[in-house]
Design an enzyme around this catalytic site. Sequence first.
Site, PDB file in Angstrom:
ATOM      1  N   GLY A 139      35.826  55.585  30.778  1.00  0.00           N
ATOM      2  CA  GLY A 139      35.187  54.553  29.977  1.00  0.00           C
ATOM      3  C   GLY A 139      36.037  54.107  28.804  1.00  0.00           C
ATOM      4  O   GLY A 139      36.078  54.796  27.774  1.00  0.00           O
ATOM      5  N   GLU A 142      34.799  47.666  27.111  1.00  0.00           N
ATOM      6  CA  GLU A 142      33.453  47.430  26.590  1.00  0.00           C
ATOM      7  C   GLU A 142      33.013  46.001  26.905  1.00  0.00           C
ATOM      8  O   GLU A 142      33.847  45.157  27.270  1.00  0.00           O
ATOM      9  CB  GLU A 142      33.422  47.671  25.084  1.00  0.00           C
ATOM     10  CG  GLU A 142      33.752  49.103  24.720  1.00  0.00           C
ATOM     11  CD  GLU A 142      33.534  49.442  23.256  1.00  0.00           C
ATOM     12  OE1 GLU A 142      33.650  50.634  22.921  1.00  0.00           O
ATOM     13  OE2 GLU A 142      33.234  48.521  22.458  1.00  0.00           O
ATOM     14  N   TRP A 171      32.074  47.577  33.219  1.00  0.00           N
ATOM     15  CA  TRP A 171      32.974  47.442  34.369  1.00  0.00           C
ATOM     16  C   TRP A 171      33.611  48.780  34.722  1.00  0.00           C
ATOM     17  O   TRP A 171      34.806  48.868  34.981  1.00  0.00           O
ATOM     18  CB  TRP A 171      34.049  46.376  34.132  1.00  0.00           C
ATOM     19  CG  TRP A 171      33.500  45.064  33.691  1.00  0.00           C
ATOM     20  CD1 TRP A 171      33.704  44.438  32.485  1.00  0.00           C
ATOM     21  CD2 TRP A 171      32.625  44.201  34.444  1.00  0.00           C
ATOM     22  NE1 TRP A 171      33.012  43.253  32.441  1.00  0.00           N
ATOM     23  CE2 TRP A 171      32.343  43.072  33.633  1.00  0.00           C
ATOM     24  CE3 TRP A 171      32.052  44.270  35.714  1.00  0.00           C
ATOM     25  CZ2 TRP A 171      31.526  42.036  34.054  1.00  0.00           C
ATOM     26  CZ3 TRP A 171      31.222  43.247  36.136  1.00  0.00           C
ATOM     27  CH2 TRP A 171      30.965  42.146  35.310  1.00  0.00           C
ATOM     28  N   LEU A 248      46.058  54.588  31.796  1.00  0.00           N
ATOM     29  CA  LEU A 248      45.988  53.272  32.433  1.00  0.00           C
ATOM     30  C   LEU A 248      47.312  52.900  33.079  1.00  0.00           C
ATOM     31  O   LEU A 248      47.346  52.267  34.141  1.00  0.00           O
ATOM     32  CB  LEU A 248      45.588  52.212  31.408  1.00  0.00           C
ATOM     33  CG  LEU A 248      44.097  52.074  31.101  1.00  0.00           C
ATOM     34  CD1 LEU A 248      43.890  51.145  29.924  1.00  0.00           C
ATOM     35  CD2 LEU A 248      43.331  51.582  32.315  1.00  0.00           C
ATOM     36  N   ARG A 277      45.175  32.877  69.264  1.00  0.00           N
ATOM     37  CA  ARG A 277      44.319  31.697  69.096  1.00  0.00           C
ATOM     38  C   ARG A 277      44.970  30.500  69.778  1.00  0.00           C
ATOM     39  O   ARG A 277      46.081  30.087  69.419  1.00  0.00           O
ATOM     40  CB  ARG A 277      44.122  31.413  67.604  1.00  0.00           C
ATOM     41  CG  ARG A 277      43.373  30.131  67.288  1.00  0.00           C
ATOM     42  CD  ARG A 277      41.918  30.187  67.714  1.00  0.00           C
ATOM     43  NE  ARG A 277      41.178  29.056  67.166  1.00  0.00           N
ATOM     44  CZ  ARG A 277      39.922  28.779  67.472  1.00  0.00           C
ATOM     45  NH1 ARG A 277      39.255  29.566  68.304  1.00  0.00           N
ATOM     46  NH2 ARG A 277      39.327  27.751  66.920  1.00  0.00           N
ATOM     47  N   GLN A 288      54.945  24.719  64.157  1.00  0.00           N
ATOM     48  CA  GLN A 288      55.855  24.881  63.038  1.00  0.00           C
ATOM     49  C   GLN A 288      55.137  25.204  61.727  1.00  0.00           C
ATOM     50  O   GLN A 288      55.587  26.065  60.950  1.00  0.00           O
ATOM     51  CB  GLN A 288      56.708  23.616  62.874  1.00  0.00           C
ATOM     52  CG  GLN A 288      57.680  23.389  64.022  1.00  0.00           C
ATOM     53  CD  GLN A 288      58.477  22.109  63.868  1.00  0.00           C
ATOM     54  OE1 GLN A 288      58.315  21.385  62.884  1.00  0.00           O
ATOM     55  NE2 GLN A 288      59.334  21.821  64.829  1.00  0.00           N
ATOM     56  N   GLU A 372      42.685  46.496  34.475  1.00  0.00           N
ATOM     57  CA  GLU A 372      43.821  47.333  34.058  1.00  0.00           C
ATOM     58  C   GLU A 372      45.012  46.491  33.613  1.00  0.00           C
ATOM     59  O   GLU A 372      46.157  46.748  33.961  1.00  0.00           O
ATOM     60  CB  GLU A 372      44.181  48.318  35.171  1.00  0.00           C
ATOM     61  CG  GLU A 372      43.041  49.314  35.381  1.00  0.00           C
ATOM     62  CD  GLU A 372      43.275  50.275  36.501  1.00  0.00           C
ATOM     63  OE1 GLU A 372      44.452  50.598  36.759  1.00  0.00           O
ATOM     64  OE2 GLU A 372      42.291  50.727  37.112  1.00  0.00           O
TER      65      GLU A 372
END
Length: 393
Positions: A139, A142, A171, A248, A277, A288, A372
């Site tokens: 933690g 904030e 978060w 970190l 596909r 191309q 981060e």
Amino acid sequence: MATTPDRLDPADLLAVGELLTDEERLIRDTVRRFTDERIRPQIGDWFERGHFPAREIAPELGALGVLGMHLDSYGCTGSTATEYGVACMELEAADSGLRSFVSVQGSLAMRSIHAFGSEEQKQQWLPELAAGRAIGCFGLTEPDFGSDPANMRTRARRKGDDWVLSGSKMWITNGSVSDVAVVWAQTDEGVRGFLVPRGAKGFTATDVHGKLSLRASVTSELAFDEVLLPADAMLPGVRGLRGPLSSLNEARYGILWGTVGAARDCYTAALDYAKTRIQFDRPIAGFQLTQQKLVEMMLEVEKAYLVAVRIGRLKDEGRSLPAHVSFGKLNNVRTALEIARSARTVLGANGITTAYSPLRHANNLESVLTYEGTSEIHTLVLGEAITGEAAYR
């Protein structure tokens, strides 16, 4: 006399993997098998439901040996930085949420205890966290302070020999499923770290819902309402922001490797799809414009891979600086995000479903770009490194 490869590997055209040691390749392949068997068959469903079975997966990750693998003793394997990096690459090739779980557990929670904790704190928590029998979180961020942690409002004050913790964190990956939170708070003697166990009176963790990114990951808000902590809850080995910021930096290092995996997965998904596909009576890989997209993706994957290997080697030699990690995170995250977006266009409408990985990766990477250290902050770190002038204010 030098020999040439018998064939080119479209997933690694420069054979960057040959720069890895045998042990690094073994770790890479072992983690890849785990994700192929355990994560990939379910990740689309987890992402769609906004679910990550942390309690179920954590012991499996512990048995795999990736939780705190770059730490030594206390049940950790003492792996090199590059070995940890290739593990992160394979974890994030499956999903950024999986790599985030491992990063937060090992590089943030465990590393903080390993680097700054007392012997008693290390003995109590690290073996449990390494085995995945316990889960940790970290933690620092904030609601009002992310890039500017020096102004955090969470505060701990002394009460006799004890501490009283008040404030909130936002978060926080793994928050609501954690057995211990490493929480950083202002005190009269500077920023200090505290170990807050699950169930502490006044400590609550509430999950963040409505996410469009990192859906297969637990994200929480932590609240501390006059939480009483004993004196030995404080991490004794550091004071000031050096503590959380150094941890970190370890997590950011994992990101610069992890995003190579996400980018590679998007590129190979687009390549495989393009070869099968059929439009206008031929595979779209034969057109191309599609080949241009695929080649651009391949070039950038390989360059990002080379960046990761170089920074890993610097780190293993004890020569890595924070600016090197900022270089890797800034370059590799934005590279991976562009590849994910381009890969989705090759997939057409099929690419918006969870049956294919690129748009899931793209959504996740929008968070990885920000957490981060935002791209703006890492740009300023590098700006200061090359000019000698700080431009943060």
